[in-house]
Design a protein around this motif. Structure first.
Motif, PDB file in Angstrom:
ATOM      1  N   LEU A  87       4.709  49.952  98.994  1.00  0.00           N
ATOM      2  CA  LEU A  87       6.157  49.894  99.200  1.00  0.00           C
ATOM      3  C   LEU A  87       6.858  51.065  98.515  1.00  0.00           C
ATOM      4  O   LEU A  87       7.800  51.644  99.063  1.00  0.00           O
ATOM      5  CB  LEU A  87       6.706  48.568  98.673  1.00  0.00           C
ATOM      6  CG  LEU A  87       6.245  47.304  99.400  1.00  0.00           C
ATOM      7  CD1 LEU A  87       6.801  46.065  98.711  1.00  0.00           C
ATOM      8  CD2 LEU A  87       6.666  47.329 100.858  1.00  0.00           C
ATOM      9  N   ASP A  88       6.390  51.409  97.330  1.00  0.00           N
ATOM     10  CA  ASP A  88       6.969  52.537  96.604  1.00  0.00           C
ATOM     11  C   ASP A  88       6.723  53.843  97.359  1.00  0.00           C
ATOM     12  O   ASP A  88       7.604  54.710  97.443  1.00  0.00           O
ATOM     13  CB  ASP A  88       6.362  52.606  95.205  1.00  0.00           C
ATOM     14  CG  ASP A  88       7.119  53.562  94.295  1.00  0.00           C
ATOM     15  OD1 ASP A  88       8.324  53.769  94.537  1.00  0.00           O
ATOM     16  OD2 ASP A  88       6.501  54.088  93.354  1.00  0.00           O
ATOM     17  N   LEU A  89       5.522  53.984  97.932  1.00  0.00           N
ATOM     18  CA  LEU A  89       5.197  55.172  98.714  1.00  0.00           C
ATOM     19  C   LEU A  89       6.127  55.299  99.923  1.00  0.00           C
ATOM     20  O   LEU A  89       6.659  56.378 100.211  1.00  0.00           O
ATOM     21  CB  LEU A  89       3.744  55.106  99.166  1.00  0.00           C
ATOM     22  CG  LEU A  89       3.227  56.269 100.015  1.00  0.00           C
ATOM     23  CD1 LEU A  89       3.190  57.554  99.197  1.00  0.00           C
ATOM     24  CD2 LEU A  89       1.846  55.959 100.576  1.00  0.00           C
ATOM     25  N   LEU A  90       6.338  54.186 100.621  1.00  0.00           N
ATOM     26  CA  LEU A  90       7.230  54.185 101.780  1.00  0.00           C
ATOM     27  C   LEU A  90       8.657  54.533 101.374  1.00  0.00           C
ATOM     28  O   LEU A  90       9.339  55.337 102.035  1.00  0.00           O
ATOM     29  CB  LEU A  90       7.174  52.812 102.449  1.00  0.00           C
ATOM     30  CG  LEU A  90       8.101  52.580 103.640  1.00  0.00           C
ATOM     31  CD1 LEU A  90       7.731  53.491 104.796  1.00  0.00           C
ATOM     32  CD2 LEU A  90       8.045  51.130 104.078  1.00  0.00           C
ATOM     33  N   LEU A  91       9.111  53.948 100.283  1.00  0.00           N
ATOM     34  CA  LEU A  91      10.484  54.173  99.825  1.00  0.00           C
ATOM     35  C   LEU A  91      10.696  55.620  99.400  1.00  0.00           C
ATOM     36  O   LEU A  91      11.679  56.266  99.813  1.00  0.00           O
ATOM     37  CB  LEU A  91      10.777  53.220  98.665  1.00  0.00           C
ATOM     38  CG  LEU A  91      12.209  53.163  98.150  1.00  0.00           C
ATOM     39  CD1 LEU A  91      13.125  52.531  99.181  1.00  0.00           C
ATOM     40  CD2 LEU A  91      12.273  52.382  96.845  1.00  0.00           C
ATOM     41  N   GLN A  92       9.773  56.147  98.591  1.00  0.00           N
ATOM     42  CA  GLN A  92       9.942  57.514  98.098  1.00  0.00           C
ATOM     43  C   GLN A  92       9.788  58.538  99.224  1.00  0.00           C
ATOM     44  O   GLN A  92      10.513  59.541  99.245  1.00  0.00           O
ATOM     45  CB  GLN A  92       8.917  57.803  96.986  1.00  0.00           C
ATOM     46  CG  GLN A  92       8.957  56.851  95.811  1.00  0.00           C
ATOM     47  CD  GLN A  92      10.282  56.829  95.066  1.00  0.00           C
ATOM     48  OE1 GLN A  92      11.195  57.577  95.373  1.00  0.00           O
ATOM     49  NE2 GLN A  92      10.395  55.941  94.091  1.00  0.00           N
ATOM     50  N   GLN A  93       8.891  58.287 100.170  1.00  0.00           N
ATOM     51  CA  GLN A  93       8.733  59.197 101.298  1.00  0.00           C
ATOM     52  C   GLN A  93      10.012  59.255 102.128  1.00  0.00           C
ATOM     53  O   GLN A  93      10.453  60.331 102.557  1.00  0.00           O
ATOM     54  CB  GLN A  93       7.550  58.741 102.171  1.00  0.00           C
ATOM     55  CG  GLN A  93       7.473  59.344 103.552  1.00  0.00           C
ATOM     56  CD  GLN A  93       7.284  60.853 103.530  1.00  0.00           C
ATOM     57  OE1 GLN A  93       6.858  61.424 102.523  1.00  0.00           O
ATOM     58  NE2 GLN A  93       7.615  61.514 104.624  1.00  0.00           N
ATOM     59  N   HIS A  94      10.626  58.097 102.340  1.00  0.00           N
ATOM     60  CA  HIS A  94      11.871  58.049 103.111  1.00  0.00           C
ATOM     61  C   HIS A  94      12.963  58.876 102.437  1.00  0.00           C
ATOM     62  O   HIS A  94      13.657  59.671 103.090  1.00  0.00           O
ATOM     63  CB  HIS A  94      12.316  56.596 103.256  1.00  0.00           C
ATOM     64  CG  HIS A  94      13.679  56.436 103.874  1.00  0.00           C
ATOM     65  ND1 HIS A  94      13.908  56.612 105.222  1.00  0.00           N
ATOM     66  CD2 HIS A  94      14.881  56.138 103.325  1.00  0.00           C
ATOM     67  CE1 HIS A  94      15.190  56.423 105.484  1.00  0.00           C
ATOM     68  NE2 HIS A  94      15.812  56.126 104.342  1.00  0.00           N
ATOM     69  N   TYR A  95      13.117  58.723 101.141  1.00  0.00           N
ATOM     70  CA  TYR A  95      14.208  59.416 100.452  1.00  0.00           C
ATOM     71  C   TYR A  95      13.902  60.901 100.245  1.00  0.00           C
ATOM     72  O   TYR A  95      14.809  61.727 100.305  1.00  0.00           O
ATOM     73  CB  TYR A  95      14.496  58.728  99.111  1.00  0.00           C
ATOM     74  CG  TYR A  95      15.483  57.612  99.267  1.00  0.00           C
ATOM     75  CD1 TYR A  95      16.845  57.840  99.168  1.00  0.00           C
ATOM     76  CD2 TYR A  95      15.059  56.328  99.563  1.00  0.00           C
ATOM     77  CE1 TYR A  95      17.767  56.825  99.339  1.00  0.00           C
ATOM     78  CE2 TYR A  95      15.970  55.301  99.741  1.00  0.00           C
ATOM     79  CZ  TYR A  95      17.320  55.553  99.626  1.00  0.00           C
ATOM     80  OH  TYR A  95      18.226  54.549  99.807  1.00  0.00           O
TER      81      TYR A  95
END
Length: 356
Positions: A66-74
């Motif tokens: 989830l952290d990977l998805l969130l940071q990639q998006h931002y």
């Protein structure tokens, strides 16, 4: 690259460098979110292990995805991590250029992937290492390995060296922050230097470009089937990331409160605040004319005035009698002999002492 060049804007003469308070606050944001989420998952797993037990078992792996998805998006959308964007900051490549790209231009691929790995992978590996050290310390206390075995010597040396390695790691960050405060460094964290970027504040042009990009993304439509599928996947991933970020933005202070509430320092205060009150004594002790006088010795039955035999309590009042005395009185009067409360035979409770 032409698009990126078109989005270049002149950097402000001063004031683009974030203060150390902003830099440290954005670092501590995600550090406070994870323990709070971990506690929520633990509560769910304990309430329903069959349904939510896997969340607790694989929490670190689920969280890092989830952290990977969130940071990639931002990083792709705002040139910043989630916490950096929360504090209106962005990342720009290191260099001597007086111009800096807008947040919508994104980072170069090299800096982008290095930033993503350092944001997600380093905290994950550090958490795993801390858990490994904790489990090795527990194993060392109850180990069945012979004292002279090579494995025993190896992990004892590892446990002895780990505090110094951890102290060196934390000291590295502290020295970097001190250099940043004194104006001797461009970065408050060594991770930013390793990623080849530095933090600056968002400008008015950045905010306008971000709003324009979001409006264009939501209104754009594609025509080919493959492009529609790719667009749908991007929108789905972006929607999940946006939902996660919005939920975290709204609940971040609540999660920080949970982290504080369940911290070990506050357990004594919490216990004192949530302790159950002492129940009041029976209200009929002195008001009931038929009440028996209580003996001074706690081991004496109030009815027969002898040491209790086969001690039995009345669930309605809590007073203890001999079983034979209590049974006969309740059967005849349907009341507690001391308080006068209405009582039935099923309210007799046998007491078992440790000796019996």
């Amino acid at each position: 690259m032409a698009e990126v060049g078109a989005h270049l804007t002149a950097a402000p003469a001063g004031g683009d460098r974030p203060s150390v308070f902003e830099a440290v606050a954005q670092d501590s944001l995600m550090a406070a979110v994870k323990p709070a989420l971990q506690h929520l998952v633990k509560v769910l797993a304990e309430s329903n292990p069959a349904r939510y037990g896997f969340l607790w078992q694989w929490f670190d792996e689920i969280y890092v995805l989830l952290d990977l998805l969130l940071q990639q998006h931002y990083l792709a959308r705002c040139s910043a991590s989630f916490s950096e964007n929360f504090y209106s900051l962005k990342r720009i490549p290191m260099g001597d250029s007086r111009q800096q790209p807008l947040a919508t231009a994104g980072l170069p691929k090299r800096q982008h992937w290095k930033s993503l790995l350092l944001l997600v992978l380093i905290p994950y590996l550090k958490g795993k290492l801390e858990k490994l050290v904790s489990s090795l310390r527990e194993e060392d206390e109850y180990s069945i390995h012979p004292p002279s075995s090579s494995w025993k010597r190896f992990y004892r040396a590892f446990l002895a060296a780990y505090p110094y390695v951890n102290m060196t790691w934390e000291g590295w960050f502290l020295i970097q922050q001190l250099c940043y405060i004194l104006g001797k460094a461009e970065h408050h964290s060594p991770m930013l230097k390793l990623a080849g970027v530095r933090l600056v504040r968002l400008t008015a042009e950045d905010i306008q470009a971000l709003e324009k990009k979001w409006a264009e993304t939501t209104s754009s439509q594609t025509h080919s089937f493959s492009s529609r599928v790719q667009s749908a996947l991007r929108k789905a991933l972006g929607g999940v990331a946006f939902s996660l970020s919005t939920g975290l933005s709204v609940s971040v202070f609540f999660l920080q409160f949970l982290d504080w509430w369940y911290s070990s320092e506050n357990q004594e205060t919490i216990k004192s605040l949530t302790a159950l009150p002492t129940p009041p004594p029976p209200v009929h002790l002195e008001q009931e004319p038929s009440s028996a006088l209580l003996p001074s010795l706690k081991t004496v039955c109030p009815l027969c005035r002898k040491v209790r035999v086969n001690a039995t309590a009345l669930a309605t009042s809590g007073f203890v009698f001999c079983y034979r005395c209590a049974y006969g009185h309740v059967k005849a009067h349907q009341r507690c002999p001391v308080t006068g409360y209405a009582t039935e035979l099923q309210h007799l409770v046998k007491l078992y002492s440790p000796e019996s």
